[in-house]
Design a protein around this motif. Structure first.
Motif: not given
Length: 71
Positions: A36-43, A48-56
């Protein structure tokens, strides 16, 4: 003497099983707390990954466009 050994073996088996159960419950609870403590950074990473995928994908679309010639 045989009955004593059987009771001792039974008691030892019960103690071992119960100690394993208690240990497993403790590790399961600690794992759920750390998840539960590591869920926030994963979001944040997923955004960021979505933004990179859209740019690609936008860059890939630009390379697939046919060049326009004027006549």
């Amino acid at each position: 003497m045989k009955k004593t050994r059987r009771w001792l073996a039974m008691l030892l088996a019960v103690v071992l099983v119960s100690s394993n159960v208690i240990y497993q419950l403790g590790t399961n609870m600690s794992a759920s707390e750390s998840d539960s403590t590591t869920e926030a950074p994963q979001q944040d990473d997923s955004a960021e990954e979505k933004a990179q995928q859209e740019a690609a994908s936008n860059a890939h679309k630009k390379t697939q466009e046919k060049p326009k010639f004027r006549r």
